[in-house]
Scaffold this active site. Structure first.
Site, PDB file in Angstrom:
ATOM      1  N   HIS A   7     -37.115  19.645  21.812  1.00 31.57           N
ATOM      2  CA  HIS A   7     -37.267  19.035  19.658  1.00 31.57           C
ATOM      3  C   HIS A   7     -35.828  18.649  19.019  1.00 31.57           C
ATOM      4  O   HIS A   7     -35.741  19.516  18.658  1.00 31.57           O
ATOM      5  CB  HIS A   7     -38.206  19.285  19.291  1.00 31.57           C
ATOM      6  CG  HIS A   7     -39.036  18.049  18.705  1.00 31.57           C
ATOM      7  ND1 HIS A   7     -39.006  17.580  17.559  1.00 31.57           N
ATOM      8  CD2 HIS A   7     -40.131  16.462  19.073  1.00 31.57           C
ATOM      9  CE1 HIS A   7     -39.190  15.914  16.642  1.00 31.57           C
ATOM     10  NE2 HIS A   7     -39.547  16.020  18.032  1.00 31.57           N
ATOM     11  N   ASP A  26     -41.480  27.016  20.466  1.00 32.21           N
ATOM     12  CA  ASP A  26     -41.978  25.520  19.153  1.00 32.21           C
ATOM     13  C   ASP A  26     -43.108  25.390  19.920  1.00 32.21           C
ATOM     14  O   ASP A  26     -43.119  25.703  21.264  1.00 32.21           O
ATOM     15  CB  ASP A  26     -40.557  24.396  19.416  1.00 32.21           C
ATOM     16  CG  ASP A  26     -41.384  23.356  19.093  1.00 32.21           C
ATOM     17  OD1 ASP A  26     -42.323  22.999  19.144  1.00 32.21           O
ATOM     18  OD2 ASP A  26     -40.414  22.984  19.143  1.00 32.21           O
ATOM     19  N   GLN A  57     -46.830  21.675  21.265  1.00 31.71           N
ATOM     20  CA  GLN A  57     -46.912  20.877  21.844  1.00 31.71           C
ATOM     21  C   GLN A  57     -47.999  22.394  22.778  1.00 31.71           C
ATOM     22  O   GLN A  57     -48.235  21.462  24.088  1.00 31.71           O
ATOM     23  CB  GLN A  57     -46.220  20.270  23.020  1.00 31.71           C
ATOM     24  CG  GLN A  57     -45.146  19.170  22.884  1.00 31.71           C
ATOM     25  CD  GLN A  57     -46.107  17.945  21.939  1.00 31.71           C
ATOM     26  OE1 GLN A  57     -46.911  17.681  23.167  1.00 31.71           O
ATOM     27  NE2 GLN A  57     -45.229  17.777  21.505  1.00 31.71           N
ATOM     28  N   LYS A  72     -50.677  17.322  15.860  1.00 32.15           N
ATOM     29  CA  LYS A  72     -50.428  17.509  17.356  1.00 32.15           C
ATOM     30  C   LYS A  72     -52.365  18.106  18.344  1.00 32.15           C
ATOM     31  O   LYS A  72     -52.466  17.666  19.681  1.00 32.15           O
ATOM     32  CB  LYS A  72     -49.901  18.358  17.838  1.00 32.15           C
ATOM     33  CG  LYS A  72     -48.160  17.173  17.465  1.00 32.15           C
ATOM     34  CD  LYS A  72     -47.297  17.373  18.161  1.00 32.15           C
ATOM     35  CE  LYS A  72     -45.593  17.434  17.282  1.00 32.15           C
ATOM     36  NZ  LYS A  72     -45.531  16.218  17.157  1.00 32.15           N
ATOM     37  N   CYS A 120     -37.110  12.375  20.202  1.00 34.45           N
ATOM     38  CA  CYS A 120     -36.587  13.524  19.085  1.00 34.45           C
ATOM     39  C   CYS A 120     -36.160  14.555  20.383  1.00 34.45           C
ATOM     40  O   CYS A 120     -36.043  15.461  19.885  1.00 34.45           O
ATOM     41  CB  CYS A 120     -36.870  13.907  18.424  1.00 34.45           C
ATOM     42  SG  CYS A 120     -38.446  13.063  17.241  1.00 34.45           S
TER      43      CYS A 120
HETATM   44  C1  LIG Z   1     -41.735  19.711  20.528  1.00 39.29           C
HETATM   45  C2  LIG Z   1     -42.235  19.493  19.701  1.00 39.29           C
HETATM   46  N1  LIG Z   1     -41.321  19.816  18.289  1.00 39.29           N
HETATM   47  C3  LIG Z   1     -41.382  20.125  17.301  1.00 39.29           C
HETATM   48  C4  LIG Z   1     -42.449  18.238  16.818  1.00 39.29           C
HETATM   49  C5  LIG Z   1     -42.579  18.482  15.448  1.00 39.29           C
HETATM   50  O1  LIG Z   1     -43.432  18.616  14.896  1.00 39.29           O
HETATM   51  P1  LIG Z   1     -43.504  17.846  13.363  1.00 39.29           P
HETATM   52  O2  LIG Z   1     -42.942  16.122  13.124  1.00 39.29           O
HETATM   53  O3  LIG Z   1     -45.203  18.087  13.783  1.00 39.29           O
HETATM   54  O4  LIG Z   1     -42.993  18.547  12.472  1.00 39.29           O
HETATM   55  C6  LIG Z   1     -42.459  17.972  17.576  1.00 39.29           C
HETATM   56  C7  LIG Z   1     -43.379  16.412  17.398  1.00 39.29           C
HETATM   57  O5  LIG Z   1     -43.120  15.686  17.181  1.00 39.29           O
HETATM   58  C8  LIG Z   1     -42.549  18.898  19.238  1.00 39.29           C
HETATM   59  O6  LIG Z   1     -43.062  17.077  20.129  1.00 39.29           O
END
Ligand SMILES: Cc1ncc(COP(=O)(O)O)c(C=O)c1O
Ligand SMILES: Cc1ncc(COP(=O)(O)O)c(C=O)c1O
Ligand code: FES
Ligand code: FES
Lengths: 150, 407, 407, 150
Positions: C121, C198, C201, C224, C362
């Protein structure tokens, strides 16, 4: 709970006129303790001969609880063995952190039992135990600053 | 004294089975929330919840709309330059760190000076100390007068150092001192510096226009102004933000992500990496609506009324010493009673159901200058009234009795 | 297929006067919230709201206790090393930026390499690009296989560069790919690198033990995983955090503030400058309770069931192409239908009440490798069931009909 | 609202078989537009003789709305004066961003009126107006990338 169960007469007295509230010139051990929640600071001095705490004193600033606790601590451990002081710390610590209804060694603590009410005031537990943590640090090594995080 | 008569909007102030009535006098730390704000947040989650900006479906459109509406409300409420200049953050602290890191790293270099003040909160001190250390710059702390006002002579002296930035609060959280910004800010700009105003204590209490005051960066927190926790804003001159590098990298703040490097979105998105706290923004918007309904001028008048009442009532108590200036002060009352430690005071008052704060209020440099470790502090907001002052005073009298008995 | 039968806990999924039934298939972007979580947040504000840590009164004690309890729940839920190693952040993005800035600036120097992956992401790519640029370090992006798995051969090649850190996700938000962490992490550690996972998910969907997996830094978002917006965490090895410099300066994170410089508190406080989102942490704790009540294994099984059902049902639709691996995949379904643009698909489905996501999710580096600008994505969670899959399939058939009419 | 009011036949047709979908060798003006929400990109080419847009074409990727909009735009403005093209943009833009019930200049827009339904789909307004923004950028200067933020 009435706040006077916390601020018992003996605590108020020792706050007003703390015992052993001075620098100890011949101290063999000393440590400083800092409570970041309030900015208060206490120094504890110990004169050890062999295994015995022949003299103990403290200095610093603090609330009624911490000052009285330091004062009563010095009285309680002066002339006692290191082992005995450590046992008192254990008993004292478990008394002030006991959960409601939990049994404590209050009876073994003499005057220190006055701090039994502290456990009803979680925000003040650090005040009561600050000087004890500093004592422990002083006995561990010669000079150190501890910050207490329960 | 005016009465706003809004107490009934605040569920936490009602006694219930679990606990008795609370006299809440710690709004400078965090405010309580009216039903209207809690309802708005809940409604968001029950009707419109989704991630924003990138969704092509109805919920996402709604959530985006509500989020951007909240941005507009903030812009209007603080008199920002433009909604592009409103960045949602977790709160004041994050907003200041954003500026120190993004603007700071590019504009403050070795040998430069950053001016801060001894009246400020740690959140407006430590980020500048950290920046100065990283960049090899100097920190110059402006002194306070004995009655806890900013020493304007010393500020003038500090400005002679041609600092890059001056960071100061509008209202002091420890003493309630209101800084004379209309007088100060032109001096700062004339000296060629940028000004950051910590509005944590002004946004909730004083009608403010960031653009009229000519403020470059203005930071505040929602939780101190009836809004939810976890939301606040940096309000800034858009031209400054346009030139700044992003603070955090992530989703939302990019234009195109290459394997090695990326291009960034326009403001405000550039500074809002990751999923924003949409529900928080919606709650902040509802808090702004609520404050506007009462009227910021009415709020200020109400608080000034309580403050003066309290000053008067407390002056009846022998041994009570009030810190801070007599005039130009918000509804914050820092005091000491005899030699009773502030934490002991707070504990006694708490048993009477009165919540005051004891401590350094995250203003250790100020405490040093006042020659104390800590103070006791009562702070007032819309839900406080005359009767609260009376309960406070009685609690203090009780404390005095307990502690003097030992004398 | 198992049915969890929890839909009724989610108010937003009930049709009401304002809007009809929503089939929510965008949980990978943000999840919906059960009543239990909304109630916990509201109850906090109505019964315990106050600032934490520095208050000597009852409310502050309660709030502090609830906040620290939430930290313990997080520690247990993700199998952290110790609650001292749990830092509350706004979410995954902030947690990763914290590491990139604090650990990164001290440990990644000119000439060093940072390894990221093409499966990640933007939030786990851009912070590392920014860090590398600031420090003069290189970014090495690990490739993906054609079916959207991490190319382990390429990872091995990248590890030969002796990177300082490897940042990768556990589960891909774009494809659902589950990375074989038990296989990968030892390789990373053998190569002398630190690993950041990360978990945005994985935390919502897979029972995870950060300490068993030997993860150095683990980041995730509450929103999430049924929790409120504006809260998440960095879970880390306490020894690493102990050595790191603070990220943001401000209240709560200091020990003593001098005029020129300051000393910092111990972890976790050192990394939590400013008023924390206590209500958010409490809500996250309630979400964890809710997930634990269902059981993470039951959740994974449920989602796998829906995923396979959907894969099967959608294979009936001619022209439908699914991206990503056949095995080791979470409840995420990225697809294309004929040459219909994903945003057109999303619009048609939205009119049927089905919320899917269209876009690059993203993950632009991954999209480039898949040879597309964007995909349509349906993602499943506890509240989805068989009937949702059927509505999705019918919507897709309708889209096909609309767009083929023009052929 | 039925989704077919958005995806009208003329839009579907132009999506399938866009007009003037090619590079324009003799272009005197060109610009590129990028929609960060989806990553789509459109290039618009214009051949200007004096004040007249003698030829217009486009290239790129996009959704049905953006492609059809670009295609219909090229048809609508080819051979028209710059002034006329700009007026069309105004009318078009106000139609797709009109609030529910608000009057629009739909009647003056000919085939472009097919995009009237877009305003019920706020998430898609950018799609419909992307090519127009790019046209405007092309006419403003010779070569530029614009990103549309409504
Ligand atoms: C794999 C992954 N990493 C990072 C993020 C970023 O999370 P957040 O926007 O809650 O900081 C997301 C979701 O948007 C994601 O799906
Ligand atoms: C004057 C002032 N500045 C900054 C802050 C920090 O705000 P926050 O903790 O919401 O970031 C506060 C409150 O704690 C404050 O009173
Ligand atoms: S309040 Fe400082 S030690 Fe008790
Ligand atoms: S979705 Fe990209 S232009 Fe329409």
């Amino acid at each position: 709970m009435d706040v006077r169960e916390l601020y018992q007469q003996v605590i108020l007295d020792h706050n007003r006129r703390p015992k052993n509230f001075q620098l100890l010139d011949g101290a063999s051990h000393r440590a400083e303790g800092y409570n970041p929640l309030c900015g208060d600071r206490i120094e504890v001095y110990v004169e050890m001969k062999g295994d015995v705490l022949t003299d103990v004193s403290f200095q610093g600033s603090g609330c009624a609880i911490s000052k009285a606790s330091a004062s009563l601590m010095t009285e309680a451990i002066k002339g006692k063995s290191r082992r005995h002081a450590e046992e008192l710390f254990e008993s004292f610590h478990s008394m002030v952190t006991a959960r409601p209804g939990e049994a404590t060694k209050k009876n073994e603590l003499g005057k220190l039992a006055a701090f039994d009410g502290v456990r009803e005031f979680p925000a003040r537990v650090k005040c009561a135990s600050l000087s004890w943590h500093v004592l422990k640090a002083a006995l561990r090594c010669n000079s150190e600053t501890v910050t207490t995080e329960e | 004294m005016t009465t706003l008569d809004v107490k009934a909007d605040f569920p936490i102030l009602e006694p219930d089975a679990e606990r008795r009535r609370i006299i809440y006098l710690d709004s400078a730390a965090s405010s309580q929330k009216p039903r209207q704000v809690l309802d708005a947040v809940r409604r968001f989650y029950e009707v419109s919840n989704s991630n924003v900006h990138r969704g092509a479906y109805d919920l996402a459109v709604r959530a985006t709309k509500l989020y951007e509406e909240a941005r507009c409300k903030v812009t209007e409420f603080v008199g920002g330059y433009d909604s592009r200049g409103v960045i949602f953050t977790r709160g004041t602290t994050e907003a200041i760190n954003l500026v120190a890191n993004s603007w700071g790293r590019d504009n403050v270099r070795a040998g430069d000076t950053v001016v801060i003040t001894a009246l400020d909160h740690h959140s407006n001190i430590v980020p500048w100390q950290m920046l100065a250390k990283q960049q090899g710059a100097a920190v110059r702390m402006v002194e306070v007068t004995e009655d806890g006002r900013l020493d304007l002579e010393d500020l003038r002296a500090a400005l002679k150092l041609r600092p890059k930035i001056v960071a100061l609060n509008y209202v002091s959280n420890a003493l309630g001192t209101i800084n004379p910004l209309p007088e100060i800010i032109p001096l700062i700009h004339e000296a060629g510096a940028v000004v950051l105003v910590d509005g944590a204590q002004s946004a909730p209490h004083i009608a403010t226009s960031v653009s009229d005051l000519d403020i470059d960066f203005y930071a505040f927190s929602g939780h101190k102004m009836l809004g939810p926790m976890g939301i606040g804003a940096l309000v800034a001159r858009p031209e400054l933000l346009d030139e700044m590098n992003p603070y955090q990298g992530g989703g939302e703040m990019i234009q195109e992500v290459g394997d090695e490097q990326s291009t960034y979105a326009d403001i405000p998105a550039k500074f809002e990496a990751g999923t924003p706290n949409v529900a928080g923004a919606v709650g902040l918007g509802a808090a702004i609506d609520y404050l506007n309904d009462i009227g910021m001028d009415a709020i200020h008048e109400h608080e000034t009324g309580i403050l003066h009442l309290a000053l008067e009532r407390l002056s009846d108590i022998p041994g009570l010493k009030v810190f801070g200036p007599d005039e130009e002060r918000a509804g914050v009352l820092s005091f000491a009673l005899d030699d009773i430690h502030p934490h002991d005071l707070a504990t006694v008052l708490d048993q009477e159901g009165v919540a005051i704060r004891a401590g350094h209020h995250c203003t250790q440099p100020l405490m040093r200058r006042l020659g104390v470790q800590s103070t006791a502090r009562a702070s007032f907001y819309v839900y406080n009234d005359e009767s609260d002052v009376e309960v406070l005073a009685c609690g203090l009298e009780k404390a005095k009795e307990i502690f003097s008995y030992a004398a």
